[in-house]
Design an enzyme around this catalytic site. Structure first.
Site, mmCIF file in Angstrom:
data_model
loop_
_atom_site.group_PDB
_atom_site.id
_atom_site.type_symbol
_atom_site.label_atom_id
_atom_site.label_comp_id
_atom_site.label_asym_id
_atom_site.label_seq_id
_atom_site.Cartn_x
_atom_site.Cartn_y
_atom_site.Cartn_z
ATOM 1 C CG HIS A 48 -1.746 1.316 1.379
ATOM 2 N ND1 HIS A 48 -2.623 1.670 0.266
ATOM 3 C CD2 HIS A 48 -1.500 2.233 2.239
ATOM 4 C CE1 HIS A 48 -3.201 2.868 0.952
ATOM 5 N NE2 HIS A 48 -2.511 3.186 2.036
ATOM 6 C CG HIS A 72 0.180 7.067 3.918
ATOM 7 N ND1 HIS A 72 0.870 6.148 3.119
ATOM 8 C CD2 HIS A 72 -0.815 6.683 4.203
ATOM 9 C CE1 HIS A 72 0.076 5.197 2.732
ATOM 10 N NE2 HIS A 72 -0.982 5.701 3.383
ATOM 11 C CD GLU A 76 -4.715 5.661 10.630
ATOM 12 O OE1 GLU A 76 -5.942 4.855 10.587
ATOM 13 O OE2 GLU A 76 -4.294 6.481 9.725
ATOM 14 C CG ASP A 77 -2.416 1.583 9.993
ATOM 15 O OD1 ASP A 77 -3.224 1.733 10.756
ATOM 16 O OD2 ASP A 77 -2.404 1.632 8.641
ATOM 17 C CG ASP A 139 -4.162 6.618 2.182
ATOM 18 O OD1 ASP A 139 -3.763 5.660 1.864
ATOM 19 O OD2 ASP A 139 -5.375 7.207 2.674
ATOM 20 C CG ASP A 260 -23.856 16.850 -23.307
ATOM 21 O OD1 ASP A 260 -24.481 16.205 -23.060
ATOM 22 O OD2 ASP A 260 -23.447 17.845 -22.983
#
Length: 716
Positions: A48, A72, A76-77, A139, A260
């Site tokens: 990722h 990034h 957080e992870d 992301d 269109d």
């Protein structure tokens, strides 16, 4: 599958002098802290951040941005900390990583509050450095490309809806249209799966014939330019699925009447040649009035420049043609990133963000928003994609969202002008305050001293600033009335117990009671009581805890919130946060059904009314009178919902529709059908369904009936 060497090659191709050591170190660190983690697709999680970094490299961003892309999500992870990022990669990378990191460690009352605080954090960070948003968009692009691996269908829809509401409009505001289009189409696939497949199949139908038509028009346009001495590049493409769907819904047109759907682009060598080419095209094919837009003379706020015209092209078909220079085309593809400085050792032009006034509007939304839901609504308002450009009497150009009114312009100029607005002149002619402004008009705002806003304005203003200022004034008026009403209610309650509220309010214990209920002062507590959020009996029991109350809490709630006791078992289909046993009813204006996002509204004397969160009647309410609500234990109840069907009239049509409804396990509560002179039948039905998914499944099958052109759910 992208590799770190592929990313470095892309960077060096753009900037041969780039120092890629920072990228390599970020890759090694990300690989180490993500070791052992896998995504729902089964791939190593490291794929990722690699994909995100690859997208940023394709956008030709600097090495700091690409390194931040690789890092990034580590805070957080993983066990990594923001302090470690700064220590190992410097303050610039740390700032970008911190800007895209969600607030995962803080406690929030609900998921909406958490979501809103994450938006606030991201918007504040990107207002200081726009690269934060570019990383977040990269992301989101990869997350949407792999959304099919998510196990929860509900969560898929939520992520997709958030993408449509927030991230695709942000990409549009940035002028990065390839990201906007990809996000919209991928999100559309999950928010409206049946409509997506239906529209995709219709576009694929007669594909070879359409491709032949595109090639024919490209040849004719190329020949036309060559005959007049211009060497150009001509491209033709289908418009993205979601934009076609939006036009069908907004204009209530079936696919067959959307003409269109193909756009052609001609790349010229200069602005002068663009205007010359426009003349050649209009001489060859008749152009459609009102379909010409000059974005070269008046660029969009995101810097987009081009000439747009729609003509009756070969075979009499409507086609859109865009004319721009090569520089304009590059800017249209890359948006703000096209202006970036990538050379090593030269700082990125962070002042570019100053050209985007809408960023500051998003930041100021925090000032106007009193609740999480209101903040989300204001963000959506400010991200409205289409704009109009009007002039003040002094010749200043002002940009407003499509559908904006003189009141919106008045508040854009100054709050006092908005508050005192009593009329407007457009091109010298008096217009009503709800008049929808058009591009090119000159608007003169008329004011009257000491004039105040009207609640009615909320029904037509389009900007978050106008809504915020009007609501601010209404709140001040409502609060004053509610404070007085709250005091009267408390005085009445305390008298029942032979107590004097006025005297007891002066006691030191009252300060403790105010703090107990979570308010700053007595007036705020009284306002909440007047609104119906706190009952006078609650205050009395806290003030005089040992005295037996003369009336029950049930009878008081019955009086203030409309609770009606009965022998019937309590309904658990809807849960009102903070009022587990309160009587509620569903709003007839929007008929919420299980699966809809819902909200409660306090109606004095009639309990709580539950509406869909996007119900038009909830747009102008005071947030203090709303309550969080969600679906609870739905025990196969049936719910009324209104549906409209547009179809070709034919013998047996209504019988086929009713048969399909019966087959899907729904009941018909009411039906009304009328056929116009064009032999088009409009059928409105009130159906009884179990849930939103049940309704969606039913509408999908109705669309397959011969002759049916359009099916939609009505508000009422």
């Amino acid at each position: 599958m992208i590799r770190i060497n592929d990313i470095i090659d892309k960077v060096l191709e753009t900037n041969p002098d780039a120092d890629c050591d920072l990228i390599e170190r970020a890759y090694i660190y990300s690989a180490r802290v993500h070791d052992g983690q896998v995504r729902m697709s089964g791939e190593p999680y490291l794929m990722h951040p690699l994909e995100v970094a690859g997208i940023l490299a394709d956008m030709k961003l600097d090495v700091v941005s690409i390194a931040a892309g690789l890092l990034h999500d580590v805070v957080e992870d993983t066990h990594a900390t923001i302090e470690e990022i700064e220590e190992n990669f410097g303050p610039n990378v740390k700032h970008l990583v911190d800007g895209v990191t969600k607030l995962s460690e803080l406690e929030f009352a609900n998921t909406i509050d958490r979501q809103v605080e994450n938006y606030r954090k991201m918007i504040l960070a990107m207002s200081k450095d726009i690269r934060v948003l570019l990383i977040k968009l990269a992301d989101r692009i990869h997350n949407m490309r792999t959304l099919q691996y998510h196990k929860s269908e509900k969560r898929k829809r939520e992520i997709a809806q958030e993408t449509l509401d927030i991230y695709a409009p942000l990409a549009s505001r940035m002028g990065i249209y390839w990201i906007k289009n990809e996000l919209e189409d991928n999100a559309f696939r999950y928010t409206h799966p049946e409509e997506y497949e239906d529209l995709k199949n219709k576009l694929m139908r007669d594909q070879s014939e359409k491709e032949e038509y595109i090639e024919m028009v490209k040849r004719e346009l190329g020949d036309l330019m060559a005959q007049n001495g211009h060497s150009v590049e001509v491209m033709g493409r289908y418009k993205n699925l979601y934009s076609i769907y939006r036009k069908m819904v907004n204009q209530q047109l079936p696919f067959e009447e959307i003409y269109d759907i193909i756009a052609f682009r001609i790349i010229m060598n200069s602005v002068q040649e663009c205007w010359q080419a426009l003349g050649y095209i209009h001489s060859k094919w008749p152009h459609i009035q009102g379909k010409f837009k000059d974005y070269i003379g008046r660029p969009k706020p995101n810097g987009y420049r081009s000439l747009h015209t729609t003509v009756f092209g070969p075979l009499g078909r409507r086609i859109e043609i865009q004319l721009r220079t090569r520089e304009m085309d590059q800017e249209a593809k890359a948006g703000i990133a096209a202006h970036w400085s990538y050379k090593e050792g030269k700082p990125a032009d962070l002042d570019m963000a100053k050209q985007f006034a809408w960023l500051q509007d998003l930041v100021q939304n925090q000032e106007y928003s009193h609740t999480s839901q209101e903040y989300l609504e204001n963000v959506r308002l400010d991200l409205f994609q289409d704009e109009v450009y009007v002039f003040t009497p002094k010749g200043d150009l002002r940009t407003l969202p499509q559908g904006a009114t003189p009141v919106d312009l008045a508040y854009l100029i100054h709050t006092d002008i908005g508050n005192q607005c009593t009329g407007a002149k457009v091109n010298g002619r008096i217009v009503p305050l709800n008049y929808k402004l058009k591009t090119g008009e000159t608007v003169h705002i008329l004011t009257t001293k000491n004039h105040m806003p009207s609640r009615d304005w909320l029904s037509f203003v389009k900007t978050a600033k106008a809504r915020g200022r009007i609501l601010q004034w209404i709140r001040s008026q409502e609060k004053e009335r509610s404070v007085n009403q709250g005091k009267e209610m408390c005085e009445k309650e305390f008298r029942k117990h032979n107590k004097n509220f006025h005297d007891m309010a002066k006691a030191p214990e009252m300060d403790e009671i105010v703090q107990f209920f979570g308010f700053k002062n007595l007036d705020e507590l009284m306002a909440a009581t007047g609104f119906g959020r706190i009952t006078p009996l609650q205050i009395f029991r806290k003030m005089v805890p040992k005295e037996e109350p003369e009336i029950t809490s049930e009878s008081l709630i019955e009086k203030l919130l409309g609770k009606i006791r009965s022998n019937k078992p309590k309904s658990t289909d809807i849960i009102i946060k903070g009022y587990d046993d309160i009587q509620h009813r569903k709003g007839k204006c929007c008929n919420p059904i299980p699966g809809d996002r819902i909200i409660g509204f306090i109606t004095r004397g009639r309990g709580v009314t539950v509406h869909r969160i996007d119900c038009p009647s909830m747009r102008n309410v005071i947030p203090e009178r709303t309550l969080e609500a969600h679906w609870g234990d739905v025990q196969h109840e049936s719910y009324p919902v209104n549906v409209e069907i547009l179809s070709y009239d034919r013998v047996g049509l209504l019988a086929d529709i009713t048969s399909e409804i019966s087959r899907k396990g729904a009941n018909i509560l009411g039906v009304n059908s009328a056929t116009g002179d064009d032999m088009m039948a409009t059928t409105r039905l009130t159906l009884s369904v179990n849930s939103r998914d049940h309704l969606a499944d039913l509408m999908k099958d109705i669309r397959k009936i011969k002759g049916v052109r359009f099916v939609k759910r009505l508000e009422n």
